[in-house]
Design a protein around this motif. Structure first.
Motif, PDB file in Angstrom:
ATOM      1  N   VAL A   1       0.816  -1.226   0.000  1.00 23.94           N
ATOM      2  CA  VAL A   1       0.000   0.000   0.000  1.00 23.94           C
ATOM      3  C   VAL A   1       0.844   1.268   0.000  1.00 23.94           C
ATOM      4  CG1 VAL A   1      -1.971  -1.155   1.071  1.00 23.94           C
ATOM      5  CG2 VAL A   1      -0.347   0.092   2.503  1.00 23.94           C
ATOM      6  N   GLY A   2       2.087   1.171   0.499  1.00 20.43           N
ATOM      7  CA  GLY A   2       2.940   2.360   0.544  1.00 20.43           C
ATOM      8  C   GLY A   2       3.262   2.937  -0.830  1.00 20.43           C
ATOM      9  N   LYS A   3       3.036   2.154  -1.885  1.00 27.41           N
ATOM     10  CA  LYS A   3       3.370   2.612  -3.235  1.00 27.41           C
ATOM     11  C   LYS A   3       2.286   3.482  -3.862  1.00 27.41           C
ATOM     12  CE  LYS A   3       4.808  -0.635  -6.202  1.00 27.41           C
ATOM     13  NZ  LYS A   3       4.974  -1.988  -6.822  1.00 27.41           N
ATOM     14  N   TYR A   4       1.088   3.511  -3.271  1.00 26.05           N
ATOM     15  CA  TYR A   4      -0.053   4.081  -3.988  1.00 26.05           C
ATOM     16  C   TYR A   4      -0.580   5.373  -3.372  1.00 26.05           C
ATOM     17  CZ  TYR A   4       0.276  -0.489  -5.996  1.00 26.05           C
ATOM     18  OH  TYR A   4       0.771  -1.598  -6.613  1.00 26.05           O
ATOM     19  N   GLN A   5      -1.178   6.176  -4.251  1.00 25.66           N
ATOM     20  CA  GLN A   5      -1.952   7.337  -3.808  1.00 25.66           C
ATOM     21  C   GLN A   5      -3.369   6.851  -3.498  1.00 25.66           C
ATOM     22  OE1 GLN A   5      -0.708  10.365  -3.325  1.00 25.66           O
ATOM     23  NE2 GLN A   5       1.308   9.651  -4.014  1.00 25.66           N
ATOM     24  N   PRO A   6      -4.029   7.485  -2.525  1.00 25.12           N
ATOM     25  CA  PRO A   6      -5.361   7.016  -2.125  1.00 25.12           C
ATOM     26  C   PRO A   6      -6.335   6.871  -3.293  1.00 25.12           C
ATOM     27  CG  PRO A   6      -4.575   8.686  -0.593  1.00 25.12           C
ATOM     28  CD  PRO A   6      -3.548   8.586  -1.677  1.00 25.12           C
ATOM     29  N   GLU A   7      -6.368   7.851  -4.200  1.00 22.23           N
ATOM     30  CA  GLU A   7      -7.380   7.778  -5.269  1.00 22.23           C
ATOM     31  C   GLU A   7      -7.130   6.629  -6.231  1.00 22.23           C
ATOM     32  OE1 GLU A   7     -10.458   8.736  -5.776  1.00 22.23           O
ATOM     33  OE2 GLU A   7     -10.067   9.344  -3.708  1.00 22.23           O
TER      34      GLU A   7
ATOM     35  N   GLY B   1       1.547  -3.503   4.567  1.00 23.34           N
ATOM     36  CA  GLY B   1       1.936  -2.169   5.012  1.00 23.34           C
ATOM     37  C   GLY B   1       3.298  -1.773   4.466  1.00 23.34           C
ATOM     38  N   ALA B   2       3.626  -0.496   4.634  1.00 28.46           N
ATOM     39  CA  ALA B   2       4.923  -0.007   4.173  1.00 28.46           C
ATOM     40  C   ALA B   2       6.019  -0.745   4.921  1.00 28.46           C
ATOM     41  CB  ALA B   2       5.036   1.489   4.405  1.00 28.46           C
ATOM     42  N   ALA B   3       7.142  -0.919   4.232  1.00 25.13           N
ATOM     43  CA  ALA B   3       8.209  -1.764   4.747  1.00 25.13           C
ATOM     44  C   ALA B   3       8.790  -1.259   6.061  1.00 25.13           C
ATOM     45  CB  ALA B   3       9.306  -1.881   3.694  1.00 25.13           C
TER      46      ALA B   3
ATOM     47  N   GLY C   1       9.831   3.985   9.541  1.00 25.51           N
ATOM     48  CA  GLY C   1      10.457   5.302   9.368  1.00 25.51           C
ATOM     49  C   GLY C   1       9.854   6.077   8.199  1.00 25.51           C
ATOM     50  N   ALA C   2       9.436   5.347   7.163  1.00 23.80           N
ATOM     51  CA  ALA C   2       8.878   6.019   5.988  1.00 23.80           C
ATOM     52  C   ALA C   2       7.473   6.555   6.293  1.00 23.80           C
ATOM     53  CB  ALA C   2       8.818   5.028   4.835  1.00 23.80           C
ATOM     54  N   THR C   3       7.072   7.608   5.633  1.00 21.55           N
ATOM     55  CA  THR C   3       5.697   8.092   5.791  1.00 21.55           C
ATOM     56  C   THR C   3       5.010   8.042   4.441  1.00 21.55           C
ATOM     57  OG1 THR C   3       6.579  10.309   5.562  1.00 21.55           O
ATOM     58  CG2 THR C   3       6.032   9.586   7.789  1.00 21.55           C
ATOM     59  N   PRO C   4       4.406   6.895   4.145  1.00 23.99           N
ATOM     60  CA  PRO C   4       3.772   6.729   2.844  1.00 23.99           C
ATOM     61  C   PRO C   4       2.484   7.546   2.777  1.00 23.99           C
ATOM     62  CG  PRO C   4       3.308   4.842   4.239  1.00 23.99           C
ATOM     63  CD  PRO C   4       4.174   5.757   5.041  1.00 23.99           C
ATOM     64  N   PRO C   5       2.013   7.850   1.567  1.00 23.87           N
ATOM     65  CA  PRO C   5       0.772   8.619   1.427  1.00 23.87           C
ATOM     66  C   PRO C   5      -0.425   7.877   2.040  1.00 23.87           C
ATOM     67  CG  PRO C   5       1.584   7.826  -0.719  1.00 23.87           C
ATOM     68  CD  PRO C   5       2.627   7.522   0.273  1.00 23.87           C
ATOM     69  N   LEU C   6      -0.310   6.534   2.174  1.00 24.80           N
ATOM     70  CA  LEU C   6      -1.451   5.742   2.602  1.00 24.80           C
ATOM     71  C   LEU C   6      -0.953   4.709   3.616  1.00 24.80           C
ATOM     72  CD1 LEU C   6      -4.414   5.714   1.495  1.00 24.80           C
ATOM     73  CD2 LEU C   6      -3.727   3.808   0.050  1.00 24.80           C
ATOM     74  N   SER C   7      -1.576   4.691   4.793  1.00 23.71           N
ATOM     75  CA  SER C   7      -1.186   3.665   5.759  1.00 23.71           C
ATOM     76  C   SER C   7      -1.973   2.388   5.474  1.00 23.71           C
ATOM     77  CB  SER C   7      -1.486   4.138   7.177  1.00 23.71           C
ATOM     78  OG  SER C   7      -2.886   4.136   7.384  1.00 23.71           O
ATOM     79  N   LEU C   8      -1.556   1.289   6.108  1.00 26.90           N
ATOM     80  CA  LEU C   8      -2.272   0.032   5.939  1.00 26.90           C
ATOM     81  C   LEU C   8      -3.721   0.177   6.435  1.00 26.90           C
ATOM     82  CD1 LEU C   8      -2.341  -2.961   5.193  1.00 26.90           C
ATOM     83  CD2 LEU C   8      -1.356  -3.493   7.430  1.00 26.90           C
ATOM     84  N   ALA C   9      -3.877   0.865   7.566  1.00 23.91           N
ATOM     85  CA  ALA C   9      -5.232   1.050   8.111  1.00 23.91           C
ATOM     86  C   ALA C   9      -6.118   1.850   7.146  1.00 23.91           C
ATOM     87  CB  ALA C   9      -5.163   1.751   9.471  1.00 23.91           C
ATOM     88  N   ASP C  10      -5.544   2.904   6.538  1.00 25.44           N
ATOM     89  CA  ASP C  10      -6.283   3.689   5.539  1.00 25.44           C
ATOM     90  C   ASP C  10      -6.718   2.801   4.378  1.00 25.44           C
ATOM     91  OD1 ASP C  10      -5.648   5.945   7.017  1.00 25.44           O
ATOM     92  OD2 ASP C  10      -3.949   6.512   5.727  1.00 25.44           O
ATOM     93  N   ALA C  11      -5.787   1.985   3.908  1.00 23.19           N
ATOM     94  CA  ALA C  11      -6.073   1.139   2.746  1.00 23.19           C
ATOM     95  C   ALA C  11      -7.151   0.114   3.082  1.00 23.19           C
ATOM     96  CB  ALA C  11      -4.786   0.450   2.285  1.00 23.19           C
ATOM     97  N   GLN C  12      -7.076  -0.428   4.296  1.00 25.53           N
ATOM     98  CA  GLN C  12      -8.100  -1.390   4.723  1.00 25.53           C
ATOM     99  C   GLN C  12      -9.474  -0.715   4.766  1.00 25.53           C
ATOM    100  OE1 GLN C  12      -6.118  -2.458   8.380  1.00 25.53           O
ATOM    101  NE2 GLN C  12      -5.239  -4.353   7.541  1.00 25.53           N
ATOM    102  N   ALA C  13      -9.487   0.516   5.245  1.00 26.47           N
ATOM    103  CA  ALA C  13     -10.750   1.258   5.318  1.00 26.47           C
ATOM    104  C   ALA C  13     -11.297   1.554   3.922  1.00 26.47           C
ATOM    105  CB  ALA C  13     -10.545   2.554   6.108  1.00 26.47           C
ATOM    106  N   LEU C  14     -10.398   1.898   2.994  1.00 28.57           N
ATOM    107  CA  LEU C  14     -10.803   2.134   1.596  1.00 28.57           C
ATOM    108  C   LEU C  14     -11.516   0.926   1.013  1.00 28.57           C
ATOM    109  CD1 LEU C  14      -7.930   3.835  -0.500  1.00 28.57           C
ATOM    110  CD2 LEU C  14     -10.213   4.719   0.066  1.00 28.57           C
TER     111      LEU C  14
END
Lengths: 311, 311
Positions: free
Chosen positions: A97-103, A123-125, A128-141
């Motif tokens: 999920v760390g690779k993608y934009q929410p839309e 989730g993001a590897a 330390g990284a701050t991806p545009p989308l967290s695993l929780a966000d992606a699950q909610a999507l």
């Protein structure tokens, strides 16, 4: 019963095969023949489904030098759409999920047909990284955009051995919508049994039904493969390393060991009434390792079908 | 071929059963019936030999409270001489060397008939204690006083996982006269395979033939037994603990797991051409655990005899 129906019903008893799509640097005209060779190899196996991994550059997770240089791979969903039209059973498409934009991810989720596609979100590897989308966000999507799309999560027995809380992470993922789990490659049978056992009794305590756990196996027939598995976090035992240096047929030994581990886990899950699936991951590009992976999948399939009382 | 002949020839393929003699506090008049019940249980198993342990108060090794209070046990050699007259195969008598004065141990060694008695010498429990006799001294005594008396040493796969040098300790013991090794109870199949593999290739490097490694298995059917095994240093997996708390037949599950581990080690040793034996340790005084131990030994024996090409 097909894979999606089984998982939706909380049932296991299926066999999968997992692939990483070719590198993006592969000439476009070679992709059809690579995919066709794969389908030909796997067609006779009567697999319940395929897994297609989504590779992120995980160098942020591991400071050690990557044994293979990172090279972006073809998007698994694109690869499937363009080259696996003839494949007849469902495909579990991973999403790092760390690779993608929410839309972009939302659109992808909304477009999937839940009868033929399932997804595992990773989730993001590195934390330390701050991806545009967290695993929780992606699950909610997923819950919002396509609630019927079956969601899976990863399960790591090695992490359970170190931290002893992987079963609670699984339960939290289940509460976030996961309907199945896929382990990383299993070599340590006791670590896997400990995780299954702790998970099963934690479910019981909460009055929750356990969901299918898909155990992943691989053969290891070269030092490169061994190094890569270890870099991924798999505890590949030292005897396999010794075999690779000395034995006449280390690949065969690794295949036998994976089959024995699988048999023990099958028996264990049946006894504990935990639904399970079996998955063979092809981690190498060497022909003999790929063929041994196919043979392993055939054996695991035969084993499940001989005694088809698996949940 | 009998046990002593096999071991002297560097060959494995044998099955043993291991017992701890009764406590010294046992009324003397009960000892004959206890021994008779043991012989009756084991007689039909066609065992290649017995192991009798020599128990030292190991509280110096482990600061944790002992789950069973220490209680001195009858001397294994005395117990054997007085109550196992009818036993027909050789007996491996353990010697916890820290318990003995040099002259007493020398006399015992000199008196043994190497055709019917073998010995395993175990060093003092803690390096903090200064026993009258070190393990090296005791090994030298054996070489001097009765060079034909076959000497064994202990092998600990768990220690190999932590320190990665157990194979070198085995080779050092071999140089001090050991002709076989007996492991502590094995639950972690990969730890055992790692040790066997490292030992085998280290032997090859030195041009030394590997000597038989006797793998010890036990069933675990009660929390007391589990606690005791852990106190002894055995990594009993968490799923067994969960089974003991929840499952309807944890003893059966533990038996199946031990049999599966043994089968995997048998196949592994055969492939690596390392001679091996199998040993079942009865660690409990509960009747059902003793009976399950006997059943396990019967199964391991049947397994070896079905494919008797074991070295």
């Amino acid at each position: 019963m097909d894979l999606a129906t089984r998982i939706a019903a909380g049932q296991g008893g299926f066999v999968l095969f997992a692939l990483t799509p070719p590198r993006q640097s592969t000439p476009a005209e070679r992709l059809p023949e690579i995919a066709r060779a794969t389908v030909e190899r796997l067609d006779h196996l009567d697999l319940d489904g395929l897994i297609l991994y989504d590779i992120d550059d995980e160098s942020s997770r591991n400071p050690a030098e990557r044994p293979f240089p990172f090279s972006p791979t073809v998007d698994p969903s694109t690869y499937r759409a363009e080259h696996f039209g003839s494949w007849r059973t469902p495909v579990i498409v991973y999403r790092a999920v760390g690779k993608y934009q929410p839309e972009g991810l939302r659109t992808w989720i909304a477009e999937q047909d839940p009868r033929s596609t399932l997804t595992v979100m990773v989730g993001a590897a590195s934390s330390g990284a701050t991806p545009p989308l967290s695993l929780a966000d992606a699950q909610a999507l997923r819950a919002e955009a396509n609630p019927d799309l079956l969601l899976g999560g990863v399960a790591i027995p090695e992490r359970h051995r170190r931290r002893e809380n992987e079963h609670l992470r699984l339960i939290a993922k289940q509460e976030a919508g996961c309907r199945f789990f896929v382990t990383q490659v299993v070599y340590d049978v006791n670590a896997a049994k400990n995780l299954v056992s702790d998970y099963r009794y934690a479910c019981e305590e909460r009055g929750t039904a356990p969901v299918p756990i898909v155990f992943t196996f691989s053969v290891c027939g070269s030092m490169k493969t061994l190094e890569f598995l270890r870099w991924l976090g798999v505890d590949v035992p030292r005897w396999i390393e010794n075999d690779l240096r000395h034995a006449t047929n280390p690949l065969r030994a690794s295949l036998e060991q994976s089959a024995a581990t699988a048999a023990e886990l099958v028996e264990f899950c049946r006894r504990l009434d935990v639904p399970f699936g079996l998955n063979v991951e092809s981690v190498s590009i060497r022909r003999e390792e790929i063929e041994a992976s196919v043979e392993l999948a055939a054996r695991l399939g035969a084993q499940l079908r001989v005694s088809p009382d698996a949940r």
